[in-house]
Design a protein around this motif. Sequence first.
Motif, PDB file in Angstrom:
ATOM      1  N   VAL A   1      -2.262  17.641  -4.719  1.00  0.00           N
ATOM      2  CA  VAL A   1      -1.782  17.154  -6.015  1.00  0.00           C
ATOM      3  C   VAL A   1      -1.948  18.207  -7.093  1.00  0.00           C
ATOM      4  N   THR A   2      -3.138  18.788  -7.190  1.00  0.00           N
ATOM      5  CA  THR A   2      -3.416  19.748  -8.260  1.00  0.00           C
ATOM      6  C   THR A   2      -3.162  21.194  -7.854  1.00  0.00           C
TER       7      THR A   2
ATOM      8  N   ARG B   1      -5.345  23.029  -6.476  1.00  0.00           N
ATOM      9  CA  ARG B   1      -6.619  23.739  -6.509  1.00  0.00           C
ATOM     10  C   ARG B   1      -7.069  24.099  -5.098  1.00  0.00           C
TER      11      ARG B   1
ATOM     12  N   LYS C   1      -6.313  13.579  -0.486  1.00  0.00           N
ATOM     13  CA  LYS C   1      -5.137  14.433  -0.733  1.00  0.00           C
ATOM     14  C   LYS C   1      -5.434  15.912  -0.501  1.00  0.00           C
ATOM     15  N   ASN C   2      -6.447  16.220   0.299  1.00  0.00           N
ATOM     16  CA  ASN C   2      -6.755  17.609   0.627  1.00  0.00           C
ATOM     17  C   ASN C   2      -6.255  17.946   2.028  1.00  0.00           C
TER      18      ASN C   2
ATOM     19  N   THR D   1      -6.901  22.991   0.286  1.00  0.00           N
ATOM     20  CA  THR D   1      -6.039  22.851  -0.889  1.00  0.00           C
ATOM     21  C   THR D   1      -5.905  21.387  -1.279  1.00  0.00           C
ATOM     22  N   ASP D   2      -5.982  21.113  -2.572  1.00  0.00           N
ATOM     23  CA  ASP D   2      -5.672  19.790  -3.099  1.00  0.00           C
ATOM     24  C   ASP D   2      -4.164  19.719  -3.266  1.00  0.00           C
TER      25      ASP D   2
END
Length: 449
Positions: free
Chosen positions: A254-255, A257, A238-239, A251-252
Amino acid sequence: MSAPELPGFYFDAEKNRYFRLLPGHNNCNPLTREGLQREEQERRRLRLLEEEAASVGTKSPRVGLNSTLLLQKRHLGLIPGNSYSRLIHELKVCSMRRQRLEVRSPDSSSPDTDNFRLIVADSACERVFTVNDVDHGGCKYGIMNFHAGSKGSLSVEMCDNLYFTNRKVNSICWASVTHPDSHVLLCLVGIAQTPGCVSLLPASLFSNSNTDQPGMLCSFKISTAWSCAWCLNPQADKNFSTGLSRRVIVTDAVTGRRQTYGVGSDVLAQQFALRAPILYNGGRSGEIFSIDLRQRARRGHGWKACRFYQESAITSVHVLQDENYLVAADMKGTIKLWDVRVTKAVRQYDGHHNEHAYLPLHVCEPEGLLLAVGQDCYTRLWSLGDGRLLRTIPSPHPASKDSVPSVVFSSQLGGRRGLPGLLMAVRHDLYHFPYSCDYGDGNALSKGC
């Protein structure tokens, strides 16, 4: 014997006399060197189109290569199966004929006359994300659905929902958030008071017929991003990455981050490797470098796993299935195959034309092909294995900076029932170049595809 060149004059071979070149822009129908070059380019394009119509399927990319001879050698065990499949693909590529596609739209009363600027297919080549310029500025984007029929026919239907933006779309890639190619990652350039952003859009968002929830829909405020890439390696699930001016941001999705890497120039091209969480980048400086996401960002360039250079700004990078090799193209029209283990170019693909444009390249490994559209609006196909130029396809429209074709090549255009072929979008038209079925071994092609 050619006539000598005289400063300020042009020699017309047909009329056998010199004509004065008129400088400036205040003259009526001035005779300028640039205009004469455009006329010569247009004559060449029309001549090549005539030759294409007359000779498609009769020319062989290699001397003495034909399907009958290949089939005999295969039956005698004189040619390996992989080589046979690759050579048959070369013959098929030279036999592709252009067909214009009609795009069905929910609103059949208003035909689409907006020019295509980008088309990007999903991994199954059943959906193609399109970006079109609009007359009043900005662009619109949506999804075309492709369905393969009998004997290689292809039908196209535009999605129900089209979205408009007054910002420029710099880069697109398909993203696998909930399932393969479930989303589209879109880089939008900010204008005036509107900041740039990277949007992650579910593909279901573009269809009114889908009653399900659209799924993850998010936007990340990121200043002008030149490029983007989605990571399919489980270690960085998911990055996604974005290439900016002097920065790379991972970037992630989902989060939210982020991990930021400082670089020396604009990052114009990106792609993740599949077997390891390694991101390859191409910069405006001509540098190609990799980032191992398992290492934390540090000051300086100590985190760069490998670095090597081409002579001009990198416009496209593509990691091969054997991840020791990478193909890169630059703004001087140079395309090279690199061995990343020794940072050495092992092959070059000649004939591509580029002076300053941001142009992608396309690698089709099952068929052993490499494709690129030049700034001169010609689509060229090379043998990935030995660099031989197999075919040069002229554009159906006169060459100009706003009519550079955007192409897709797939082993199965339109899904499982589809045949290999080329999809070309130029101006407001869509063209299909399917493989012919008049020779070759279908079993070998299916294995090769």
